[in-house]
Scaffold this active site. Structure first.
Site, PDB file in Angstrom:
ATOM      1  N   ASP A  76     -40.730 -39.840 -29.180  1.00 25.37           N
ATOM      2  CA  ASP A  76     -39.588 -40.520 -28.239  1.00 25.37           C
ATOM      3  C   ASP A  76     -40.518 -40.929 -27.201  1.00 25.37           C
ATOM      4  O   ASP A  76     -41.689 -40.624 -27.207  1.00 25.37           O
ATOM      5  CB  ASP A  76     -38.629 -39.315 -27.932  1.00 25.37           C
ATOM      6  CG  ASP A  76     -37.210 -40.139 -27.291  1.00 25.37           C
ATOM      7  OD1 ASP A  76     -37.231 -41.299 -26.802  1.00 25.37           O
ATOM      8  OD2 ASP A  76     -36.215 -39.926 -27.966  1.00 25.37           O
ATOM      9  N   ASP A  80     -44.066 -45.383 -27.111  1.00 23.21           N
ATOM     10  CA  ASP A  80     -43.169 -46.410 -26.759  1.00 23.21           C
ATOM     11  C   ASP A  80     -43.112 -47.239 -27.965  1.00 23.21           C
ATOM     12  O   ASP A  80     -44.120 -48.106 -28.473  1.00 23.21           O
ATOM     13  CB  ASP A  80     -43.750 -47.069 -25.216  1.00 23.21           C
ATOM     14  CG  ASP A  80     -43.090 -48.247 -25.020  1.00 23.21           C
ATOM     15  OD1 ASP A  80     -41.945 -48.650 -25.658  1.00 23.21           O
ATOM     16  OD2 ASP A  80     -43.318 -49.011 -23.958  1.00 23.21           O
ATOM     17  N   LEU A  81     -41.956 -47.574 -28.257  1.00 16.85           N
ATOM     18  CA  LEU A  81     -41.750 -48.278 -29.812  1.00 16.85           C
ATOM     19  C   LEU A  81     -42.308 -49.988 -29.488  1.00 16.85           C
ATOM     20  O   LEU A  81     -42.525 -50.630 -30.363  1.00 16.85           O
ATOM     21  CB  LEU A  81     -40.239 -48.444 -30.270  1.00 16.85           C
ATOM     22  CG  LEU A  81     -39.790 -47.087 -30.663  1.00 16.85           C
ATOM     23  CD1 LEU A  81     -38.178 -47.249 -30.737  1.00 16.85           C
ATOM     24  CD2 LEU A  81     -40.361 -46.749 -32.261  1.00 16.85           C
ATOM     25  N   SER A 134     -29.560 -47.267 -27.750  1.00 11.52           N
ATOM     26  CA  SER A 134     -28.377 -47.016 -28.676  1.00 11.52           C
ATOM     27  C   SER A 134     -26.947 -47.481 -28.224  1.00 11.52           C
ATOM     28  O   SER A 134     -26.045 -46.949 -28.771  1.00 11.52           O
ATOM     29  CB  SER A 134     -28.304 -45.380 -28.898  1.00 11.52           C
ATOM     30  OG  SER A 134     -28.004 -44.773 -27.741  1.00 11.52           O
ATOM     31  N   ASN A 190     -22.661 -49.382 -37.008  1.00 10.42           N
ATOM     32  CA  ASN A 190     -21.263 -50.111 -37.211  1.00 10.42           C
ATOM     33  C   ASN A 190     -21.313 -51.304 -36.523  1.00 10.42           C
ATOM     34  O   ASN A 190     -20.330 -52.108 -36.842  1.00 10.42           O
ATOM     35  CB  ASN A 190     -19.966 -48.845 -37.263  1.00 10.42           C
ATOM     36  CG  ASN A 190     -19.772 -48.660 -35.771  1.00 10.42           C
ATOM     37  OD1 ASN A 190     -18.910 -49.261 -35.123  1.00 10.42           O
ATOM     38  ND2 ASN A 190     -20.580 -47.475 -35.127  1.00 10.42           N
ATOM     39  N   HIS A 191     -21.998 -51.615 -35.337  1.00  8.73           N
ATOM     40  CA  HIS A 191     -21.682 -52.538 -34.469  1.00  8.73           C
ATOM     41  C   HIS A 191     -22.257 -53.697 -35.047  1.00  8.73           C
ATOM     42  O   HIS A 191     -22.060 -54.895 -34.409  1.00  8.73           O
ATOM     43  CB  HIS A 191     -22.117 -52.165 -33.160  1.00  8.73           C
ATOM     44  CG  HIS A 191     -21.194 -51.058 -32.499  1.00  8.73           C
ATOM     45  ND1 HIS A 191     -20.063 -51.262 -32.133  1.00  8.73           N
ATOM     46  CD2 HIS A 191     -21.659 -49.928 -32.089  1.00  8.73           C
ATOM     47  CE1 HIS A 191     -19.512 -50.104 -31.912  1.00  8.73           C
ATOM     48  NE2 HIS A 191     -20.326 -49.223 -31.845  1.00  8.73           N
ATOM     49  N   TYR A 245     -26.711 -55.484 -28.895  1.00  7.80           N
ATOM     50  CA  TYR A 245     -27.026 -54.204 -29.554  1.00  7.80           C
ATOM     51  C   TYR A 245     -26.824 -54.479 -31.177  1.00  7.80           C
ATOM     52  O   TYR A 245     -27.767 -54.018 -31.802  1.00  7.80           O
ATOM     53  CB  TYR A 245     -26.334 -53.067 -29.001  1.00  7.80           C
ATOM     54  CG  TYR A 245     -26.426 -51.596 -29.813  1.00  7.80           C
ATOM     55  CD1 TYR A 245     -27.575 -50.993 -29.942  1.00  7.80           C
ATOM     56  CD2 TYR A 245     -25.133 -51.212 -30.375  1.00  7.80           C
ATOM     57  CE1 TYR A 245     -27.433 -49.807 -30.533  1.00  7.80           C
ATOM     58  CE2 TYR A 245     -25.400 -50.124 -31.404  1.00  7.80           C
ATOM     59  CZ  TYR A 245     -26.485 -49.411 -31.287  1.00  7.80           C
ATOM     60  OH  TYR A 245     -26.443 -48.008 -32.115  1.00  7.80           O
TER      61      TYR A 245
HETATM   62  C1  15L Z   1     -23.219 -46.504 -32.061  1.00  7.56           C
HETATM   63  O1  15L Z   1     -24.130 -47.486 -32.472  1.00  7.56           O
HETATM   64  C2  15L Z   1     -24.013 -45.920 -30.712  1.00  7.56           C
HETATM   65  O2  15L Z   1     -25.195 -45.712 -31.007  1.00  7.56           O
HETATM   66  C3  15L Z   1     -23.344 -44.656 -30.427  1.00  7.56           C
HETATM   67  O3  15L Z   1     -23.393 -44.147 -29.203  1.00  7.56           O
HETATM   68  C4  15L Z   1     -21.331 -44.703 -30.518  1.00  7.56           C
HETATM   69  O4  15L Z   1     -21.100 -45.495 -29.161  1.00  7.56           O
HETATM   70  C5  15L Z   1     -21.112 -45.247 -31.920  1.00  7.56           C
HETATM   71  O5  15L Z   1     -22.127 -46.649 -31.994  1.00  7.56           O
HETATM   72  C6  15L Z   1     -19.590 -45.826 -32.021  1.00  7.56           C
HETATM   73  O6  15L Z   1     -19.553 -46.776 -32.296  1.00  7.56           O
HETATM   74  O7  15L Z   1     -18.977 -45.027 -31.390  1.00  7.56           O
END
Ligand code: 15L
Length: 272
Positions: free
Chosen positions: A32, A49-50, A73, A110-111, A134
């Site tokens: 990390d 650091d990525l 995230s 899922n986003h 994101y």
């Molecule tokens: C994500 O991709 C996030 O990383 C996490 O923090 C949550 O918020 C999650 O989705 C979510 O959709 O609940």
């Protein structure tokens, strides 16, 4: 599979995996930007650091597989997302190729599909409809994974993770909850299944209210043990504390979909 690198080891999901993975992968290396505050003497940690490929190369050196949980995230400014998630994920795959690693499990989200309505059941081959910058970065990470799988022969599993937690914290999470132990099962398929080339799975438990068709994961032997419905009380209690959110409540992405949203819900439903 013995030598495994876990990126994002100081984050929320990474911290859980740090506890669950050592019995399975005793030679786990953590990475990390900064070390976890409670790093134990027996744990190996390499700061990286990525966005800097030399640092990523040092982190992957000598490893066989990678669980890539690192990066930003949640939603953030474009420059942050670009460096941490897009440039960072490219560096991760490129460092894996240069150092001869064979397997990568990529934490997608899922986003990637957050702008689908909650009424629609999704397979993993639907068109990406990201709900945030994101989400765009995670769709890009899935594409980078496919490139490295087919072009360079890596074996890659992308997990469109719902929400990893001990319990579902609101009504939306009843549909997307992923029990930490079920995440470990999915990771093991990605690192160990002999027939894997490139796949996308949904990272969800066997939720009664689930929105996703995860039959590809089931074909690889995934047998989730969790169902968010067993903790429906926790979810309803959490939901009662949230403000009404007509856009977020309509789309699978929830608050990720409604933040910065311009206009009304009818605009997207009517196709205008
Ligand atoms: C994500 O991709 C996030 O990383 C996490 O923090 C949550 O918020 C999650 O989705 C979510 O959709 O609940």
């Amino acid at each position: 599979m013995q030598r495994v690198l876990l990126t994002g080891a100081s984050g929320g999901v990474g911290s859980r995996l740090r506890k669950l993975l050592p019995p399975i992968y005793p030679q786990l290396r953590l990475s990390d930007l900064n070390a976890p505050k409670d790093l134990r003497a027996e744990e190996e940690f390499v700061a990286a650091d990525l966005a800097d490929i030399r640092q990523v190369e040092r982190a992957v050196e000598g490893m066989e597989g990678i669980i890539h949980m690192g990066g930003h995230s949640v939603e953030g400014p474009w420059e942050t997302i670009l460096q941490s998630n897009i440039h960072g994920t490219y560096n991760l795959f490129e460092a894996a190729r240069r150092k001869g690693l064979k397997r990568v499990v990529f934490a997608s989200s899922n986003h990637v599909v957050g702008f689908y309505p909650r009424t629609q059941r999704l397979t993993t081959d639907v068109t990406a409809l990201p709900d945030t910058r994101y989400g765009v970065s995670k769709a890009c990470g899935e594409a980078i994974g496919a490139l490295y799988a087919y072009k360079y022969g890596l074996q890659v599993l992308c997990l469109r993770i719902g929400n990893v937690d001990e319990a579902p914290r609101d009504v939306r999470r009843l549909s997307i909850w992923l029990k930490p132990e079920d995440l470990v099962q999915l990771i093991r398929i990605g690192l160990e299944h002999p027939d894997l080339r490139y796949e996308i799975f949904y990272g969800a438990s066997d939720n009664t209210r689930g929105w996703w068709d995860n039959s590809v994961a089931y074909r690889y032997g995934y047998k989730p043990s969790g169902d968010a419905e067993t903790m429906v009380g926790v979810a309803l209690e959490g939901q009662a504390k949230l403000a009404p959110d007509p856009v977020g409540d309509f789309y699978q992405g929830g608050g990720f979909a409604s933040q910065e949203f311009e206009g009304t819900l009818e605009r997207t439903r009517d196709g205008k």
